[in-house]
Scaffold this active site. Sequence first.
Site, PDB file in Angstrom:
ATOM      1  N   CYS A   6       0.831  -1.202   0.000  1.00 18.04           N
ATOM      2  CA  CYS A   6       0.000   0.000   0.000  1.00 18.04           C
ATOM      3  C   CYS A   6       0.868   1.257   0.000  1.00 18.04           C
ATOM      4  O   CYS A   6       1.715   1.449   0.887  1.00 18.04           O
ATOM      5  CB  CYS A   6      -0.912  -0.016   1.238  1.00 18.04           C
ATOM      6  N   ASP A  32      -1.321  16.200  -1.666  1.00 16.98           N
ATOM      7  CA  ASP A  32      -1.576  15.305  -2.796  1.00 16.98           C
ATOM      8  C   ASP A  32      -0.536  15.597  -3.881  1.00 16.98           C
ATOM      9  O   ASP A  32      -0.262  16.748  -4.208  1.00 16.98           O
ATOM     10  CB  ASP A  32      -2.992  15.532  -3.339  1.00 16.98           C
ATOM     11  N   GLY A  88     -14.701   6.078  -7.581  1.00 13.43           N
ATOM     12  CA  GLY A  88     -13.521   6.859  -7.957  1.00 13.43           C
ATOM     13  C   GLY A  88     -12.310   6.629  -7.074  1.00 13.43           C
ATOM     14  O   GLY A  88     -11.318   7.346  -7.175  1.00 13.43           O
ATOM     15  N   HIS A  93      -6.593   2.731   0.569  1.00 12.86           N
ATOM     16  CA  HIS A  93      -6.289   3.080   1.971  1.00 12.86           C
ATOM     17  C   HIS A  93      -7.119   4.328   2.207  1.00 12.86           C
ATOM     18  O   HIS A  93      -6.924   5.331   1.503  1.00 12.86           O
ATOM     19  CB  HIS A  93      -4.790   3.332   2.129  1.00 12.86           C
ATOM     20  N   HIS A  95      -8.770   7.682   2.625  1.00 11.61           N
ATOM     21  CA  HIS A  95      -8.191   9.032   2.636  1.00 11.61           C
ATOM     22  C   HIS A  95      -9.288  10.051   2.409  1.00 11.61           C
ATOM     23  O   HIS A  95     -10.185   9.852   1.595  1.00 11.61           O
ATOM     24  CB  HIS A  95      -7.088   9.181   1.580  1.00 11.61           C
TER      25      HIS A  95
HETATM   26  P1  AMP Z   1      -8.580   8.558  -4.895  1.00  8.23           P
HETATM   27  O1  AMP Z   1      -8.928   8.668  -6.344  1.00  8.23           O
HETATM   28  O2  AMP Z   1      -9.654   9.103  -3.995  1.00  8.23           O
HETATM   29  O3  AMP Z   1      -8.156   7.155  -4.494  1.00  8.23           O
HETATM   30  O4  AMP Z   1      -7.356   9.526  -4.692  1.00  8.23           O
HETATM   31  C1  AMP Z   1      -6.034   9.098  -4.611  1.00  8.23           C
HETATM   32  C2  AMP Z   1      -5.200  10.347  -4.534  1.00  8.23           C
HETATM   33  O5  AMP Z   1      -3.922   9.979  -4.071  1.00  8.23           O
HETATM   34  C3  AMP Z   1      -5.016  11.059  -5.869  1.00  8.23           C
HETATM   35  O6  AMP Z   1      -5.488  12.403  -5.757  1.00  8.23           O
HETATM   36  C4  AMP Z   1      -3.513  10.993  -6.114  1.00  8.23           C
HETATM   37  O7  AMP Z   1      -3.009  12.163  -6.733  1.00  8.23           O
HETATM   38  C5  AMP Z   1      -2.977  10.814  -4.701  1.00  8.23           C
HETATM   39  N1  AMP Z   1      -1.698  10.124  -4.600  1.00  8.23           N
HETATM   40  C6  AMP Z   1      -1.365   8.932  -5.133  1.00  8.23           C
HETATM   41  N2  AMP Z   1      -0.109   8.599  -4.794  1.00  8.23           N
HETATM   42  C7  AMP Z   1       0.369   9.596  -4.008  1.00  8.23           C
HETATM   43  C8  AMP Z   1       1.602   9.860  -3.352  1.00  8.23           C
HETATM   44  N3  AMP Z   1       2.635   8.990  -3.421  1.00  8.23           N
HETATM   45  N4  AMP Z   1       1.735  11.004  -2.651  1.00  8.23           N
HETATM   46  C9  AMP Z   1       0.715  11.887  -2.577  1.00  8.23           C
HETATM   47  N5  AMP Z   1      -0.474  11.704  -3.162  1.00  8.23           N
HETATM   48  C10 AMP Z   1      -0.653  10.584  -3.881  1.00  8.23           C
END
Ligand code: AMP
Length: 101
Positions: A6, A32, A88, A93, A95
């Site tokens: 993860c 993000d 979406g 994990h 968030h």
């Molecule tokens: P979701 O579509 O709700 O699962 O959002 C996942 C979010 O995680 C997206 O806005 C990505 O830009 C962000 N994301 C993915 N990997 C990372 C990372 N390593 N560091 C910071 N944000 C991330």
Amino acid sequence: MSSKDCVFCKIVSREIPARVLFEDDNFLAFSDVNPKAKIHILLIPKDHIPSLNQLDNGEILVKVKDVAKGERISDGYRVRIHTGKKGGQEVDHLHLHILAD
Ligand code: AMP
């Protein structure tokens, strides 16, 4: 409790870098990597809770105001939680997206 593949668990353990904005014993907030607003913060539980479907208390929601205060956006922000592929959610994990312009 963490999950070895993860990406957000790896941010919690500092195996992957992130711009950390808030941390306490149970939660972490970081920028993000692909912001969809001028300010785009992700707030996560440190434990690997896959989604809102597995959450059994509302403590994370109480933390939002602390993150907002720290980032000086208390006067206006949006909170989004994507749940499940159809909702979406790309990272499995839990968030909270905290967005402000
Ligand atoms: P979701 O579509 O709700 O699962 O959002 C996942 C979010 O995680 C997206 O806005 C990505 O830009 C962000 N994301 C993915 N990997 C990372 C990372 N390593 N560091 C910071 N944000 C991330």
